[in-house]
Design an enzyme around this catalytic site. Structure first.
Site, PDB file in Angstrom:
ATOM      1  N   GLU A  89     110.447 -14.913  40.114  1.00  0.00           N
ATOM      2  CA  GLU A  89     109.599 -13.948  40.850  1.00  0.00           C
ATOM      3  C   GLU A  89     109.666 -14.522  42.334  1.00  0.00           C
ATOM      4  O   GLU A  89     109.238 -15.517  42.751  1.00  0.00           O
ATOM      5  CB  GLU A  89     108.088 -13.782  40.438  1.00  0.00           C
ATOM      6  CG  GLU A  89     107.395 -12.864  41.246  1.00  0.00           C
ATOM      7  CD  GLU A  89     107.981 -11.471  41.613  1.00  0.00           C
ATOM      8  OE1 GLU A  89     108.334 -10.705  40.540  1.00  0.00           O
ATOM      9  OE2 GLU A  89     108.071 -11.264  42.902  1.00  0.00           O
ATOM     10  N   HIS A 132     100.300   6.952  29.985  1.00  0.00           N
ATOM     11  CA  HIS A 132     100.483   8.183  29.909  1.00  0.00           C
ATOM     12  C   HIS A 132     100.474   8.678  28.120  1.00  0.00           C
ATOM     13  O   HIS A 132     100.599   7.884  27.344  1.00  0.00           O
ATOM     14  CB  HIS A 132     101.587   8.655  30.572  1.00  0.00           C
ATOM     15  CG  HIS A 132     101.727   8.764  32.059  1.00  0.00           C
ATOM     16  ND1 HIS A 132     100.843   9.783  32.282  1.00  0.00           N
ATOM     17  CD2 HIS A 132     101.964   8.096  32.877  1.00  0.00           C
ATOM     18  CE1 HIS A 132     101.086   9.783  33.929  1.00  0.00           C
ATOM     19  NE2 HIS A 132     101.855   8.583  34.109  1.00  0.00           N
ATOM     20  N   VAL A 151     116.073 -14.490  43.463  1.00  0.00           N
ATOM     21  CA  VAL A 151     117.573 -14.482  43.007  1.00  0.00           C
ATOM     22  C   VAL A 151     118.446 -14.047  43.944  1.00  0.00           C
ATOM     23  O   VAL A 151     118.355 -12.720  44.549  1.00  0.00           O
ATOM     24  CB  VAL A 151     117.842 -13.737  41.794  1.00  0.00           C
ATOM     25  CG1 VAL A 151     119.269 -13.703  41.317  1.00  0.00           C
ATOM     26  CG2 VAL A 151     116.914 -14.564  40.606  1.00  0.00           C
ATOM     27  N   LYS A 186     104.606  14.818  37.962  1.00  0.00           N
ATOM     28  CA  LYS A 186     103.249  15.153  37.086  1.00  0.00           C
ATOM     29  C   LYS A 186     102.376  15.611  37.841  1.00  0.00           C
ATOM     30  O   LYS A 186     101.215  16.046  37.454  1.00  0.00           O
ATOM     31  CB  LYS A 186     102.953  13.862  36.564  1.00  0.00           C
ATOM     32  CG  LYS A 186     104.004  13.339  35.214  1.00  0.00           C
ATOM     33  CD  LYS A 186     103.530  12.400  34.423  1.00  0.00           C
ATOM     34  CE  LYS A 186     103.954  10.911  34.812  1.00  0.00           C
ATOM     35  NZ  LYS A 186     105.609  10.732  34.601  1.00  0.00           N
ATOM     36  N   ILE A 196     112.929   1.518  36.113  1.00  0.00           N
ATOM     37  CA  ILE A 196     111.747   1.811  35.469  1.00  0.00           C
ATOM     38  C   ILE A 196     110.859   2.282  36.102  1.00  0.00           C
ATOM     39  O   ILE A 196     109.889   1.824  36.982  1.00  0.00           O
ATOM     40  CB  ILE A 196     111.418   0.529  34.863  1.00  0.00           C
ATOM     41  CG1 ILE A 196     112.455  -0.573  34.131  1.00  0.00           C
ATOM     42  CG2 ILE A 196     110.046   0.531  33.933  1.00  0.00           C
ATOM     43  CD1 ILE A 196     113.176   0.521  32.919  1.00  0.00           C
ATOM     44  N   CYS A 214      79.650  -6.356  47.514  1.00  0.00           N
ATOM     45  CA  CYS A 214      80.193  -5.059  47.017  1.00  0.00           C
ATOM     46  C   CYS A 214      80.320  -4.912  45.581  1.00  0.00           C
ATOM     47  O   CYS A 214      79.801  -4.138  44.791  1.00  0.00           O
ATOM     48  CB  CYS A 214      81.218  -4.366  47.707  1.00  0.00           C
ATOM     49  SG  CYS A 214      80.900  -4.482  49.453  1.00  0.00           S
TER      50      CYS A 214
HETATM   51  C1  FAD Z   1     102.955   5.946  43.019  1.00  0.00           C
HETATM   52  C2  FAD Z   1     103.581   5.386  41.547  1.00  0.00           C
HETATM   53  C3  FAD Z   1     102.651   5.991  40.420  1.00  0.00           C
HETATM   54  C4  FAD Z   1     103.141   5.372  39.074  1.00  0.00           C
HETATM   55  N1  FAD Z   1     102.092   5.613  38.144  1.00  0.00           N
HETATM   56  C5  FAD Z   1     102.158   5.543  36.681  1.00  0.00           C
HETATM   57  C6  FAD Z   1     101.313   5.530  35.891  1.00  0.00           C
HETATM   58  O1  FAD Z   1     100.291   6.271  36.030  1.00  0.00           O
HETATM   59  N2  FAD Z   1     101.650   5.242  34.811  1.00  0.00           N
HETATM   60  C7  FAD Z   1     102.952   4.662  34.338  1.00  0.00           C
HETATM   61  O2  FAD Z   1     103.219   4.407  33.136  1.00  0.00           O
HETATM   62  N3  FAD Z   1     103.693   4.341  35.310  1.00  0.00           N
HETATM   63  C8  FAD Z   1     103.498   4.539  36.632  1.00  0.00           C
HETATM   64  N4  FAD Z   1     104.321   4.288  37.564  1.00  0.00           N
HETATM   65  C9  FAD Z   1     105.507   3.491  37.030  1.00  0.00           C
HETATM   66  C10 FAD Z   1     105.196   1.940  37.040  1.00  0.00           C
HETATM   67  O3  FAD Z   1     104.371   1.559  38.130  1.00  0.00           O
HETATM   68  C11 FAD Z   1     106.566   1.480  37.021  1.00  0.00           C
HETATM   69  O4  FAD Z   1     107.327   1.951  36.219  1.00  0.00           O
HETATM   70  C12 FAD Z   1     106.448  -0.117  36.965  1.00  0.00           C
HETATM   71  O5  FAD Z   1     105.547  -0.730  37.455  1.00  0.00           O
HETATM   72  C13 FAD Z   1     107.822  -0.806  36.953  1.00  0.00           C
HETATM   73  O6  FAD Z   1     107.492  -2.240  36.639  1.00  0.00           O
HETATM   74  P1  FAD Z   1     108.694  -3.423  36.834  1.00  0.00           P
HETATM   75  O7  FAD Z   1     108.344  -4.515  36.315  1.00  0.00           O
HETATM   76  O8  FAD Z   1     109.964  -2.682  36.308  1.00  0.00           O
HETATM   77  O9  FAD Z   1     108.796  -3.437  38.569  1.00  0.00           O
HETATM   78  P2  FAD Z   1     108.187  -4.193  39.547  1.00  0.00           P
HETATM   79  O10 FAD Z   1     106.566  -4.354  39.152  1.00  0.00           O
HETATM   80  O11 FAD Z   1     108.734  -3.919  40.799  1.00  0.00           O
HETATM   81  O12 FAD Z   1     108.795  -5.500  39.109  1.00  0.00           O
HETATM   82  C14 FAD Z   1     109.936  -6.129  39.745  1.00  0.00           C
HETATM   83  C15 FAD Z   1     109.688  -7.565  40.179  1.00  0.00           C
HETATM   84  O13 FAD Z   1     110.926  -8.086  40.397  1.00  0.00           O
HETATM   85  C16 FAD Z   1     110.898  -8.728  41.692  1.00  0.00           C
HETATM   86  N5  FAD Z   1     112.234  -8.945  42.431  1.00  0.00           N
HETATM   87  C17 FAD Z   1     112.947  -7.985  42.946  1.00  0.00           C
HETATM   88  N6  FAD Z   1     114.150  -8.637  43.260  1.00  0.00           N
HETATM   89  C18 FAD Z   1     113.842 -10.134  43.120  1.00  0.00           C
HETATM   90  C19 FAD Z   1     114.927 -11.076  43.186  1.00  0.00           C
HETATM   91  N7  FAD Z   1     116.038 -11.054  43.854  1.00  0.00           N
HETATM   92  N8  FAD Z   1     114.508 -12.571  42.826  1.00  0.00           N
HETATM   93  C20 FAD Z   1     113.304 -12.671  42.344  1.00  0.00           C
HETATM   94  N9  FAD Z   1     112.435 -11.565  41.941  1.00  0.00           N
HETATM   95  C21 FAD Z   1     112.854 -10.196  42.390  1.00  0.00           C
HETATM   96  C22 FAD Z   1     109.854  -8.120  42.359  1.00  0.00           C
HETATM   97  O14 FAD Z   1     109.348  -9.174  43.575  1.00  0.00           O
HETATM   98  C23 FAD Z   1     108.820  -7.469  41.539  1.00  0.00           C
HETATM   99  O15 FAD Z   1     107.832  -8.365  41.316  1.00  0.00           O
HETATM  100  C24 FAD Z   1     104.241   4.588  38.898  1.00  0.00           C
HETATM  101  C25 FAD Z   1     104.707   4.168  39.955  1.00  0.00           C
HETATM  102  C26 FAD Z   1     104.534   4.488  41.112  1.00  0.00           C
HETATM  103  C27 FAD Z   1     105.367   4.068  42.311  1.00  0.00           C
END
Ligand code: FAD
Lengths: 496, 413
Positions: free
Chosen positions: A33, A51, A176, A253, A342, A410
């Site tokens: 990370e 969901h 990375v 949604k 994702i 708080c």
């Molecule tokens: C506004 C909004 C509302 C949403 N609401 C919902 C909801 O209510 N319910 C639901 O199920 N989903 C919801 N989602 C979707 C959900 O938040 C995402 O699908 C999910 O958090 C994605 O997770 P991830 O681990 O794939 O990505 P991330 O959480 O982004 O994880 C990726 C990680 O990779 C790291 N990274 C990137 N590049 C590198 C690199 N080169 N080297 C090392 N590390 C790196 C980043 O720093 C990050 O920590 C919502 C999303 C948004 C934006």
């Protein structure tokens, strides 16, 4: 010989994959990370909903449709095993016009296909029984009892802690920058902290998954940021009991009205597409926030005055080409697995995504997985003073007086809570002390005063425990220090 | 059972404790901080105590005088004691639950003097959008960092709000060698006391009246803020936006009485003051619970705060002796034109009272009138920043039937 697995990205996807892979004897799992702590990417700012799995069209988005409902069912287990804050309060998709019922019927039908038999359409009377303070003009709704809410970053933290306890190695502040491929096979990742060898690389890099994929030459998709903005209100403002959705549109949604798990009324998000280059643009905007306000008012006419707002924030959805999750072993490069695009409902789907990746490793990479005899599914949450009975609090204070010292007024967070959080941070390897790391673990600074009383106190505790100067404590990682030096630093000319 | 439990060890609570003890009451003083004094220890500038001690002191000096008395009088007190809950069992039985390094404790008192101060409005409450990055502080937070812990927050500063706190922090930053790039004030006039507005001239700091900060941008830390001009109705004027580069944004946009605990047990709140509705002894609508200082209404002078603490202590004594604050009838004090905040809300006419008030807008050559009792006084100027303190004599109050209105108007008829 163990198979070395490097997972890029400690968001909800990467963390969940790490946990599931930590069950196997013959895997050595590295979670990489770039941020100072886990869960600070897309997973940090979202609606936090688990969901119901009814709205993704299985024809158009088969992966989303399948994994969302599977994920929902798994979360019901995971929140218990990992002590993740959660509430299963159900959702109502509200019909404001007669035409809306047609859409609700379709959702009901789709839900049945996706494997959600629990839903039903409710009439006006039952609607108001489930949610008394809804817009009185609402006509009826779709009731989805399996919908819930969790703390998304607390979830990432809990999962990572459990994964680390089961042998996963977490590399924080490690970005990375390249991937070594030889003879069509991955060899490892190049980072700012040196080379990490790997036989399997899992790309769970959220908004940056397209850039990581490009490092191995797989370029058939792009990730676009789609911004969503939110308002959060003070905790004395009454919010709904259920998660309230409007009837959805093809793009989103819709703006949700809900009481998030720490008891604050929250409204949002809208959906604004940003250019590909703006993956760091997390700024809230007037226009976006106004749009959210207007739409939320349709469901919840009694929005409080603006002076009752305690926070606004924005998140970026990683929108992939094609719209469906991209979860596959890439054929051209042996050992490279994309977990890309994702977007929502990625939080919900994460546990199911993790099992999907495990199956890909078995099926497509042909690796036999041997289960550990002693895999620990449990993780204990830290103490939260605000949840303790008086007796329990006194017991703790007797052993350690810091539990009696309230730091965040708080939310009633004690110094003892904060010390536990720091201990946990150190256990997974958080090197840079930040207020945000404490905030997401304890809730300190997230109440009415937004930290204006307690930020300094927390910084002092962090400085002491990490052995750094007070001004070097950060808000959210390097570059966000709370000060520039001691008060005479400018007069001495130490800072240009 | 204590006669009075005082919540908050700032100037209001300290003064109340000393007075109550001198009146012969059994007193317990509780404060959540590691030290007594409330916000005074961080206020290292002069300007404290001119009325009360007839000499000019700094905040720590002012606090010290009281703390010395607390010790000399052996007043029982706890620091690091955070009140979690108040319960009102009956008029003469009140429970206070607090958390401390010695455990979660319950104490009982016949009365409570609530002097828990105020909190600062923060960036989200005043509608600032943009990036949520490091470098945004409330004025009090920056003051704590600099003057208690010796940390310099930043070097190029924009300050939101020209109230006393904002102006004093402008000077504080300038003295330490930072560049204060601007003070931005929403209203068409400065919000602070005249002597503090002078600071801007002394340090050549630009003041933008009728302007507001609307947006912050930066990657990890503040890099610039967007400012826009507003018209006389405080509406933004399109096209008037400009950016100021800075690394620090200080929010000094006013205080809000800290009354959550009182609200929880049903004390009635005055929406304009932000503090509770009180009678002439500063008793809230819950019998035996008194309030003083910034938890009652936002004061500009510490001297008034101390005075309110003492009055609340007198009230506690009166309450215990008579089993309640007794009055045959309560006359309501009402806000007339150009009166924005006002306390107390109810007076009896059995004794003289001081009333505290603030106007909504500045005015010169002023007539302050109380038509129902035919009282009138003249003032050269009134400003929202300066609290008016006016004495009404018992015999004047007695002339009223049910209410007395306070009006602030132009001098010439
Ligand atoms: C506004 C909004 C509302 C949403 N609401 C919902 C909801 O209510 N319910 C639901 O199920 N989903 C919801 N989602 C979707 C959900 O938040 C995402 O699908 C999910 O958090 C994605 O997770 P991830 O681990 O794939 O990505 P991330 O959480 O982004 O994880 C990726 C990680 O990779 C790291 N990274 C990137 N590049 C590198 C690199 N080169 N080297 C090392 N590390 C790196 C980043 O720093 C990050 O920590 C919502 C999303 C948004 C934006």
């Amino acid at each position: 010989m163990k198979t070395r697995v490097a997972i890029i990205g400690a968001g909800i996807s990467g963390a969940s994959i790490a946990r599931v892979l930590s069950k196997y004897e013959n895997l050595e799992v590295h979670l990489i990370e770039k941020n100072a702590d886990v869960g600070w990417g897309v997973s940090k700012a979202n609606t936090a909903l688990i969901h119901g799995g009814y709205d993704d069209d299985p024809e158009k988005y088969p992966v989303r449709a399948k994994l969302c409902i599977k994920g929902n069912r798994l979360w019901h287990e995971w929140v218990k095993e990992l002590e993740i804050p959660h509430i299963w309060n159900g959702a109502l998709i509200v019909a404001l016009r007669d035409e809306d019922f047609k859409e609700l019927e379709e959702l009901l039908e789709r839900g049945r296909k996706n494997g959600v038999p629990e839903m039903r359409i409710v009439d006006k009377e039952e609607l108001f029984h489930l949610e008394p303070n809804l817009n009185p003009e609402a006509l009826g709704g779709l009731w989805v009892p399996i919908v819930g809410q969790i703390g998304p970053i607390p979830a990432v933290i809990a999962i990572v802690e459990n994964a680390v306890a089961n042998g996963v190695k977490l590399h924080l502040e490690t970005e990375v920058r390249g991937i070594k491929v030889e003879g069509g096979e991955v060899k490892g990742v190049e980072t700012n902290n040196g080379f990490i060898e790997a036989d399997i690389i899992i790309n769970a890099a959220g908004l940056y998954a397209d850039e990581i994929s490009r490092m191995v030459g797989v370029e058939d998709f792009e990730i676009h940021p789609r911004k969503g903005e939110y308002w959060i209100f003070d905790d004395d403002i009454p919010g709904p009991r259920r998660v309230l959705f409007p009837t959805p549109t093809p793009k989103s949604k819709g703006v949700v009205v809900t009481t998030e798990i720490s008891g604050h009324l929250m409204i949002g998000p809208n959906a604004q597409d940003l250019p590909k280059e703006e993956k760091e643009n997390l700024a809230t905007t007037r226009e976006g926030l106004e749009e959210v306000w207007k739409k939320a008012k349709e469901l919840w006419p009694n929005l409080p005055p603006r002076s009752k707002v305690i926070r606004t924030f924005a998140g970026l959805r990683p929108e992939p080409t094609g719209g469906d999750f991209i979860i596959r072993a890439e054929k051209e490069v042996w050992g490279f697995i994309n977990v890309a695009g994702i977007r929502s409902p990625g939080l919900t789907s994460a546990p199911a995504i993790a099992y999907e990746v495990r199956d890909i490793i078995k099926r497509d990479l042909g690796i036999k997985l041997v289960e550990k005899k002693k895999w620990n599914p449990y993780r204990k949450d830290i103490t939260h003073f605000f949840m303790l009975s008086k007796e329990k609090a006194n017991e703790l204070v007797k052993q350690n007086p810091s539990y009696g010292k309230i730091v965040c007024k708080c939310n009633h967070v004690s110094e003892g809570d904060i010390l536990e959080a720091i201990e946990r941070m150190k256990l997974i390897g958080v090197k840079t002390p930040s207020i945000d790391s404490i905030k997401v673990r304890t809730k300190a600074t997230s109440g009415t005063c937004q930290g204006s009383f307690c930020r300094v106190r927390i910084a002092r505790i962090l400085a002491r425990e990490y052995g750094v100067d007070l001004w070097n404590v950060t808000l959210k990682g390097k570059g966000s220090e709370i000060g520039i030096g001691d008060v005479k630093v400018l007069l001495r000319g130490d800072v240009e | 059972m204590y006669d009075t439990i005082i919540i908050g060890g700032g100037p209001a609570g300290l003064a109340a404790a000393v007075k109550a003890k001198k009146l012969g009451l059994k007193v317990l003083l509780l404060d959540e901080n590691e030290f007594l004094g409330g916000i005074l220890p961080q206020c290292i500038h002069p300007g404290f105590g001119l009325h009360y001690f007839k000499e000019e002191l700094t905040g720590p000096e002012f606090a010290h005088r009281f703390i010395r008395e607390i010790n000399e009088l052996n007043i029982e007190h706890y620091t690091n004691a955070y009140v979690l809950e108040i319960e009102n069992y009956s008029d003469l039985e009140k429970k206070v639950v607090f958390s401390s390094p010695e455990g979660v404790k319950e104490v009982w008192g016949k009365t409570i003097i609530y002097a828990a101060g105020a909190r600062e409005r923060h960036a989200f409450e005043i509608g600032i959008v943009g990036d949520r990055v490091a470098g945004i502080y409330t004025a009090g937070e920056a003051q704590t960092l600099m003057d208690i812990y010796g940390v310099m927050p930043g070097k190029e500063v924009v300050i939101v709000g020209s109230g006393d706190v904002g102006l004093i922090m402008a000077r504080r930053f300038a003295l330490e060698g930072a560049k204060v790039k601007a003070v931005i004030e929403l209203m068409p006039y400065p919000g602070g006391l005249a002597r503090n507005v002078m600071i801007l001239r002394d340090f050549e700091i630009p003041l933008y009246l009728s302007h507001k900060v609307v947006e912050v941008r930066g990657r990890k830390r503040v890099e610039k803020v967007k400012v826009v001009k507003v018209d006389e109705n405080l509406k933004e004027i399109p096209g008037s936006e400009f950016w100021i580069e800075c690394d620090t944004l200080l929010i000094s946009a006013g205080l809000i009485p800290n009354v959550k605990l009182l609200k929880k047990i049903g004390a009635q709140i005055d929406p304009l003051n932000g503090g509770p509705i009180v009678n002439e002894f500063l008793e809230t609508t819950i019998p035996g619970i008194f309030v003083a200082g910034n938890a009652l209404l936002i004061n500009d002078l510490v001297d008034y705060v101390a005075e309110q603490g003492e009055l609340a202590a007198l009230g506690a004594k009166e309450f215990i002796e008579n089993q309640g604050i007794l009055s045959r009838k309560w006359i309501e004090l009402k806000r007339g034109s150009n009166v924005r905040i006002l306390a107390p809300h109810y007076i009896s006419g059995e004794r003289d009272v001081y009333i505290y008030a603030r106007v909504s807008r500045p005015m010169e050559n002023v007539r302050v009138t109380f038509p129902e009792i035919e009282k009138e006084l003249r003032l050269p100027v009134v400003k929202p920043s300066e609290m008016l303190r006016i004495k009404l004599k018992a015999e004047e109050i007695q002339k009223a039937e049910e209410e007395i209105t306070m009006e602030v108007g132009k001098g010439e008829v």
